[in-house]
Design an enzyme around this catalytic site. Structure first.
Site, PDB file in Angstrom:
ATOM      1  N   GLU A  29      12.503   2.024   3.339  1.00 25.76           N
ATOM      2  CA  GLU A  29      11.787   2.464   4.166  1.00 25.76           C
ATOM      3  C   GLU A  29      12.128   2.278   5.675  1.00 25.76           C
ATOM      4  O   GLU A  29      11.504   3.054   6.654  1.00 25.76           O
ATOM      5  CB  GLU A  29      10.087   1.600   4.017  1.00 25.76           C
ATOM      6  N   PHE A  34       0.899  -1.126  -0.209  1.00 28.61           N
ATOM      7  CA  PHE A  34       0.097   0.032   0.055  1.00 28.61           C
ATOM      8  C   PHE A  34       0.800   1.208   0.111  1.00 28.61           C
ATOM      9  O   PHE A  34       1.569   1.370   0.972  1.00 28.61           O
ATOM     10  CB  PHE A  34      -0.978  -0.090   1.158  1.00 28.61           C
ATOM     11  N   GLY A  35       0.663   2.009  -0.922  1.00 25.81           N
ATOM     12  CA  GLY A  35       1.251   3.350  -1.117  1.00 25.81           C
ATOM     13  C   GLY A  35       0.569   4.461  -0.785  1.00 25.81           C
ATOM     14  O   GLY A  35      -0.738   4.522  -1.497  1.00 25.81           O
ATOM     15  N   TYR A  36       0.971   5.286  -0.017  1.00 26.63           N
ATOM     16  CA  TYR A  36       0.280   6.569   0.261  1.00 26.63           C
ATOM     17  C   TYR A  36       1.003   7.861   0.306  1.00 26.63           C
ATOM     18  O   TYR A  36       0.603   8.965   0.241  1.00 26.63           O
ATOM     19  CB  TYR A  36      -0.313   6.480   1.701  1.00 26.63           C
ATOM     20  N   GLY A  37       2.288   7.859   0.016  1.00 23.19           N
ATOM     21  CA  GLY A  37       3.104   8.811  -0.076  1.00 23.19           C
ATOM     22  C   GLY A  37       4.106   8.836  -1.480  1.00 23.19           C
ATOM     23  O   GLY A  37       3.505   8.621  -2.686  1.00 23.19           O
ATOM     24  N   SER A  38       5.239   8.582  -1.273  1.00 23.52           N
ATOM     25  CA  SER A  38       6.282   8.728  -2.419  1.00 23.52           C
ATOM     26  C   SER A  38       6.060   7.226  -3.115  1.00 23.52           C
ATOM     27  O   SER A  38       6.361   7.091  -4.320  1.00 23.52           O
ATOM     28  CB  SER A  38       7.440   8.850  -2.101  1.00 23.52           C
TER      29      SER A  38
END
Length: 176
Positions: A87, A8-12
């Protein structure tokens, strides 16, 4: 995690996943919100002049819309190694699996959330303070403002509304 690896990506990760993508879906996680609540001492700032990066911060009643990416089959180990190198550089993120609701059904996705007990956590900054920090910080991956602007632009392209991020993008432009 059995079967496909979802992230799940929510930023970069939305605009730079860093791994081969077989499929992507807009999705939402419940109980979390996207927030510039992590001081960046590597990628978008330094130990002397920290920047801010996005993290998922737990909040009752909140939700965050982002992208669920399915990693190309056979590339899971390489993708996971790359994600962990990127990360988990300072251990401020916790690697977890969250349920992501998508129009095609739910998926269980690897997600990086903030550790609220970590020294880099700064979840109480108001938006104007965030803007001032983002406008001046620069790290190993470039200016902090570029990270904000790229994320805001890609969310807009996807039709994902984030009023705080949109306000920050406008405010930082006025400061630069």
């Amino acid at each position: 995690m059995h079967g496909s690896l979802w992230v799940f990506g929510y930023g970069s990760l939305i605009w730079d996943p860093g791994f081969p993508v077989a499929e992507q879906r807009i999705g939402r996680v419940a109980g979390w919100h996207r927030s510039f609540c992590m001081r960046s001492i590597h990628h978008r700032g330094t130990a002397v002049n920290p920047g801010l990066v996005l993290a998922l911060d737990r909040a009752d009643g909140a939700s965050c819309q982002g992208i669920a990416f399915r990693v190309v089959p056979g590339a899971e180990a390489e993708a996971l190694a790359g994600l962990r190198e990127r990360e988990l550089v300072s251990s401020a993120y916790l690697e977890t699996v969250l349920r992501v609701e998508t129009e095609a059904g739910p998926v269980e996705a690897l997600t990086y959330v903030i550790d609220p007990d970590h020294v880099q956590y700064c979840g109480r900054l108001d938006l104007d303070e965030q803007a001032r920090i983002i406008a001046r910080a620069h790290g190993g991956r470039g200016p902090n403002r570029d990270y904000l602007w790229a994320t805001a632009a890609h969310l807009a392209e996807l039709g994902i509304s984030d009023p705080d991020l949109e306000w920050l993008a406008r405010r930082v432009r006025s400061l630069c």
